[in-house]
Design a protein around this motif. Structure first.
Motif, short mmCIF file in Angstrom:
data_model
loop_
_atom_site.label_atom_id
_atom_site.label_comp_id
_atom_site.label_asym_id
_atom_site.label_seq_id
_atom_site.Cartn_x
_atom_site.Cartn_y
_atom_site.Cartn_z
N GLY A 194 0.81 -1.21 0.00
CA GLY A 194 0.00 0.00 0.00
C GLY A 194 0.84 1.26 0.00
N ASP A 195 2.10 1.14 -0.41
CA ASP A 195 3.03 2.28 -0.35
C ASP A 195 4.21 2.00 -1.27
OD1 ASP A 195 4.78 4.34 0.35
OD2 ASP A 195 4.20 4.29 2.46
N PHE A 196 4.53 2.95 -2.14
CA PHE A 196 5.67 2.79 -3.05
C PHE A 196 6.92 3.50 -2.54
CE2 PHE A 196 2.12 1.93 -5.89
CZ PHE A 196 2.60 0.92 -6.70
N GLY A 197 6.83 4.19 -1.42
CA GLY A 197 7.95 5.01 -0.99
C GLY A 197 8.49 4.73 0.40
N ASN A 198 8.29 3.50 0.92
CA ASN A 198 8.66 3.20 2.30
C ASN A 198 9.58 1.98 2.35
OD1 ASN A 198 8.76 2.53 5.05
ND2 ASN A 198 6.65 3.17 5.41
N ASP A 199 10.88 2.23 2.35
CA ASP A 199 11.82 1.12 2.35
C ASP A 199 11.79 0.32 3.66
OD1 ASP A 199 12.96 3.27 3.72
OD2 ASP A 199 15.00 2.66 3.27
N GLN A 200 11.47 0.98 4.77
CA GLN A 200 11.39 0.28 6.05
C GLN A 200 10.23 -0.72 6.06
OE1 GLN A 200 13.74 0.52 8.54
NE2 GLN A 200 14.78 1.68 6.92
N LEU A 201 9.11 -0.31 5.46
CA LEU A 201 7.97 -1.23 5.34
C LEU A 201 8.33 -2.40 4.44
CD1 LEU A 201 5.03 -2.02 5.79
CD2 LEU A 201 4.39 -0.42 3.96
N GLY A 202 9.04 -2.12 3.35
CA GLY A 202 9.48 -3.19 2.46
C GLY A 202 10.36 -4.20 3.18
N ALA A 203 11.24 -3.70 4.02
CA ALA A 203 12.12 -4.58 4.80
C ALA A 203 11.31 -5.43 5.77
CB ALA A 203 13.15 -3.75 5.56
N LYS A 204 10.33 -4.82 6.41
CA LYS A 204 9.49 -5.54 7.38
C LYS A 204 8.72 -6.67 6.71
CE LYS A 204 5.57 -4.77 10.55
NZ LYS A 204 4.57 -5.56 9.79
N LEU A 205 8.10 -6.36 5.57
CA LEU A 205 7.32 -7.38 4.85
C LEU A 205 8.22 -8.51 4.36
CD1 LEU A 205 4.95 -5.02 2.82
CD2 LEU A 205 4.38 -6.35 4.87
N ALA A 206 9.40 -8.15 3.90
CA ALA A 206 10.35 -9.18 3.45
C ALA A 206 10.77 -10.06 4.61
CB ALA A 206 11.58 -8.51 2.83
N ARG A 207 11.03 -9.45 5.75
CA ARG A 207 11.45 -10.20 6.93
C ARG A 207 10.40 -11.23 7.33
NH1 ARG A 207 13.34 -6.07 9.07
NH2 ARG A 207 11.56 -5.42 10.33
N GLU A 208 9.13 -10.82 7.26
CA GLU A 208 8.04 -11.73 7.61
C GLU A 208 7.99 -12.92 6.66
OE1 GLU A 208 4.65 -9.18 7.54
OE2 GLU A 208 5.10 -8.25 9.49
N MET A 209 8.23 -12.67 5.37
CA MET A 209 8.24 -13.76 4.39
C MET A 209 9.42 -14.69 4.63
SD MET A 209 7.07 -12.21 0.71
CE MET A 209 5.36 -11.73 0.42
N ILE A 210 10.57 -14.12 4.90
CA ILE A 210 11.77 -14.92 5.13
C ILE A 210 11.59 -15.83 6.35
CG2 ILE A 210 14.22 -14.79 5.76
CD1 ILE A 210 14.24 -12.11 4.09
N GLN A 211 10.91 -15.30 7.35
CA GLN A 211 10.63 -16.12 8.54
C GLN A 211 9.69 -17.28 8.22
OE1 GLN A 211 9.18 -13.09 11.21
NE2 GLN A 211 11.23 -12.41 11.80
N ASN A 212 8.99 -17.17 7.09
CA ASN A 212 8.10 -18.24 6.62
C ASN A 212 8.79 -19.12 5.58
OD1 ASN A 212 5.56 -19.59 6.59
ND2 ASN A 212 4.96 -18.44 4.75
#
Length: 322
Positions: A194-212
């Motif tokens: 829901g955001d194209f300009g938030n690298d911290q959010l991108g990192a958070k979402l990636a981290r959640e996937m990696i944990q899966n």
């Protein structure tokens, strides 16, 4: 003595006239140059993706073809409509609106200025003075889906979209189809930021996937996706860039990037303008066969000759089937 003074004065007048003519001639040549105005997408310059790619294409056209260009960013103009109007009033040959989010305001301005040529990137307009340019993102995403399926060790890959809209859905769908063409049982995790300009959010979402247990990630999310790339590297998993070659943002993680060559489109527009003083009308769709879509070099992962051949075969097939 008087004759000498008169001759000297006439000489000065002649030199002054020549200088004036030279200045007028130089100014005329500047005025004759093709002028392009561009309203950048929401994040603007520094997105390390879409806007930067378009801007680089115009820089290349300026340096190689001699065009002039100006731009507006949303953070300065506050609305797309205001930025586009300013560019029209600055007397450009064409005005480019970059991104589907610009469409509504661009069409308002285009209706006010029916004699002005506009170009809309990533959406389709029915207005006669608007040329629409779209890309076959599903082709490129299919290719990187193939790459992801060939490199995953966990049989789980992930996609992060900037926003849940039809354009970004094309990236997701192509990615899934490419991956399942190699392995029908592969698991594809999908989330939208829901955001194209938030690298911290991108990192958070990636981290959640990696944990899966996701070990290959792909994003179509602008600067948000850059956060995903860096998080993948921090966790020693693989990632795939988008729009431009994003290898240099995470050199230990980025296997390849899906190239959406907006820079090529900008350069081609400039060539058309120089040649014809106008651009092709209607809807232009660019894919692999037009150099509008491509694949960055394969890196990081030790691809076998067989795997490289599979990727090349799909590239050829997608190009010829379109």
């Amino acid at each position: 003595m008087i004759i000498k003074k008169i001759a000297s004065m006439l000489g000065f007048i002649f030199i002054f006239m020549i200088a004036g003519c030279s200045q007028e001639e130089a100014a005329s040549k500047v005025d004759e140059k093709v002028k392009v105005g561009i309203m950048l997408s929401d994040v603007g310059l520094g997105d390390q993706s879409f806007s930067d790619s378009a801007f680089n294409g115009l820089i290349k056209a300026r340096d190689e073809l001699g065009i002039r260009f100006d731009y507006r960013e949303l953070k300065d103009s506050e609305t797309y409509e205001k930025g586009l109007t300013e560019l029209v009033e600055a007397d450009h040959d064409i005005i480019v609106g970059l991104g589907y989010m610009v469409q509504e305001d661009l069409e308002k301005v285009a209706q006010k200025y029916p004699d002005q040529q506009f170009v809309l990137i990533d959406a389709i307009s029915e207005l006669k003075n608007v040329t629409s340019i779209t890309f076959k993102e599903d082709q490129g995403s299919y290719l990187v889906g193939v790459v992801a399926a060939l490199t995953t060790q966990t049989n789980k890959i992930g996609f992060i979209g900037g926003d849940d809209v039809p354009l970004i859905n094309k990236f997701e769908e192509g990615f899934k189809e490419g991956a399942t063409s190699i392995n029908p049982s592969i698991q594809v995790d999908v989330t939208y930021a829901g955001d194209f300009g938030n690298d911290q959010l991108g990192a958070k979402l990636a981290r959640e996937m990696i944990q899966n247990d996701v070990d290959v990630l792909y994003a179509a999310a602008g600067f948000t996706g850059v956060g995903m790339l860096k998080e993948a590297q921090a966790n020693k998993v693989l990632a795939i860039g988008v729009d431009s070659d994003q290898y240099f943002y995470a050199e230990k993680a980025v296997v390849t990037s899906m190239l959406k060559n907006v820079d090529v489109a900008m350069y081609q527009l400039a060539e058309q303008l120089i040649k014809n003083r106008k651009v092709q009308s209607g809807h232009i769709e660019l894919g692999i066969e037009d150099d509008g879509i491509g694949l960055a070099p394969l890196r990081v992962f030790p691809f076998s000759k067989e795997q490289q051949d599979i990727i090349e075969e799909w590239k050829t097939k997608l190009s010829t089937d379109s």
